[in-house]
Each structure stands twice: as C-alpha cells, then as structure tokens.
Design a protein around this motif. Structure first.
Motif, PDB file in Angstrom:
ATOM      1  N   GLN A   1      22.811  11.934  81.621  1.00  0.00           N
ATOM      2  CA  GLN A   1      23.348  10.712  82.093  1.00  0.00           C
ATOM      3  C   GLN A   1      23.939  10.804  83.849  1.00  0.00           C
ATOM      4  O   GLN A   1      23.753   9.760  84.757  1.00  0.00           O
TER       5      GLN A   1
ATOM      6  N   ASP B   1      20.446  10.307  85.614  1.00  0.00           N
ATOM      7  CA  ASP B   1      20.398   8.895  85.715  1.00  0.00           C
ATOM      8  C   ASP B   1      21.292   7.966  86.755  1.00  0.00           C
ATOM      9  O   ASP B   1      20.786   7.538  87.640  1.00  0.00           O
ATOM     10  N   GLU B   2      22.491   8.557  86.828  1.00  0.00           N
ATOM     11  CA  GLU B   2      23.327   7.958  87.759  1.00  0.00           C
ATOM     12  C   GLU B   2      22.801   8.585  89.291  1.00  0.00           C
ATOM     13  O   GLU B   2      22.938   7.455  90.147  1.00  0.00           O
TER      14      GLU B   2
ATOM     15  N   GLN C   1      19.936   9.210  90.197  1.00  0.00           N
ATOM     16  CA  GLN C   1      18.754   8.437  90.345  1.00  0.00           C
ATOM     17  C   GLN C   1      18.945   7.004  90.906  1.00  0.00           C
ATOM     18  O   GLN C   1      18.319   6.443  92.042  1.00  0.00           O
ATOM     19  N   ASN C   2      19.922   6.397  90.130  1.00  0.00           N
ATOM     20  CA  ASN C   2      20.180   4.975  90.363  1.00  0.00           C
ATOM     21  C   ASN C   2      20.716   5.091  91.798  1.00  0.00           C
ATOM     22  O   ASN C   2      20.493   4.081  92.742  1.00  0.00           O
ATOM     23  N   GLU C   3      21.708   5.970  92.371  1.00  0.00           N
ATOM     24  CA  GLU C   3      22.385   6.065  93.471  1.00  0.00           C
ATOM     25  C   GLU C   3      21.308   6.209  94.639  1.00  0.00           C
ATOM     26  O   GLU C   3      21.572   5.604  95.831  1.00  0.00           O
TER      27      GLU C   3
ATOM     28  N   VAL D   1      18.329   5.346  94.739  1.00  0.00           N
ATOM     29  CA  VAL D   1      17.540   4.173  94.918  1.00  0.00           C
ATOM     30  C   VAL D   1      18.302   2.968  95.657  1.00  0.00           C
ATOM     31  O   VAL D   1      17.744   2.486  96.694  1.00  0.00           O
ATOM     32  N   ARG D   2      19.512   2.953  95.371  1.00  0.00           N
ATOM     33  CA  ARG D   2      20.438   2.150  96.078  1.00  0.00           C
ATOM     34  C   ARG D   2      20.670   2.583  97.539  1.00  0.00           C
ATOM     35  O   ARG D   2      20.484   1.876  98.477  1.00  0.00           O
TER      36      ARG D   2
END
Length: 138
Positions: A106, A109-110, A112-114, A116-117
């Motif tokens: 998790q 995943d966070e 990776q998302n951060e 990308v943002r």
C-alpha cells in the motif's frame, strides 16, 4: 518534508527492516546474514538460526535420556532463543512486529501515485514556462 519524501522514507525503512531480518534474497555483495544461536538443557541442545530459518539443531546424546516431551520443550526453548538472538543482532527489539507486506504494498502504491502527481505538476509547470518564454520572444 513533502508527502512524497515521507512515503519514500517509510518505504525504505520497511525494506531495510526486511533486509536486516534476512527476508531479502542475497544480493551478491558477500555480506553474510546474521546468525542467531540459542541453547537449552544446560547446553545439551544448541540451535543456529540464519535469516529467520533454523540452520542446525545439535542434541547431545545425554539429552535423549530426558524423554521425548521434555526434549521437545528444550528444543523449542533453544529455537526461540536463537531467533531472539537473531532479531537482536538485526537491531530489532525481541517482540518487534514483522514487516507487513500488504502495508508495504500500500505504501508503494501511495508512493507511485504521489510521484505521478508530482511529475504531472512538474510537467505542467515546465510547459507553462516554455509557453511564457515563447510568448515573450514574439
């Protein structure tokens, strides 16, 4: 510290914890994994643990006289002592919880998302800067 930095730091700490307890594969660096040792029955039962696995159990023939149930208890004590020693050598408290792979996933995943943002925001800023430079040049 940015959210990205915080997530990255937490993930690195979790991975370091996994490596220090022998859960990571050998990376070819020649660094030997920690070895924990434990004994019971006055040294008649000795156990060596490496990477959270039992490498060897040595039982003095005299220990066989104590009966199967008592011998089993002494082996259990020696194994637990070896695992405790291994955790202490790895720098963890004896009762420290194991790394949770689900939580680590998790966090990744966070992360990776951060990232990308953050990259999207950086790209937008660079695009805007290039547009302004082009407008100023006209």
């Amino acid at each position: 510290m940015t959210e990205f930095d915080r997530l990255f730091q937490q993930t690195r700490q979790a991975l370091a914890s996994m490596r220090s307890t022998g859960q990571a594969p050998d990376d070819g660096t020649g660094v030997q994994p920690a070895r924990g040792t434990g004994s019971a029955a006055g040294g008649q039962v000795e156990v060596v643990a490496v990477g959270q696995r039992v490498e060897s159990v040595t039982v003095d023939p005299r220990a066989l006289r104590m009966g199967a149930e008592m011998l089993g208890e002494q082996i259990t004590l020696a194994v637990n002592a070896a695992l405790d020693d291994l955790r202490l050598q790895a720098g963890d408290a004896v009762d420290a919880p194991a790394v949770d792979p689900v939580a680590l996933g998790q966090q990744l995943d966070e992360l990776q998302n951060e990232s990308v943002r953050s990259m999207a925001a950086m790209t937008d800023a660079l695009t805007d800067a290039v547009r302004r430079i082009q407008q100023a040049a006209r």
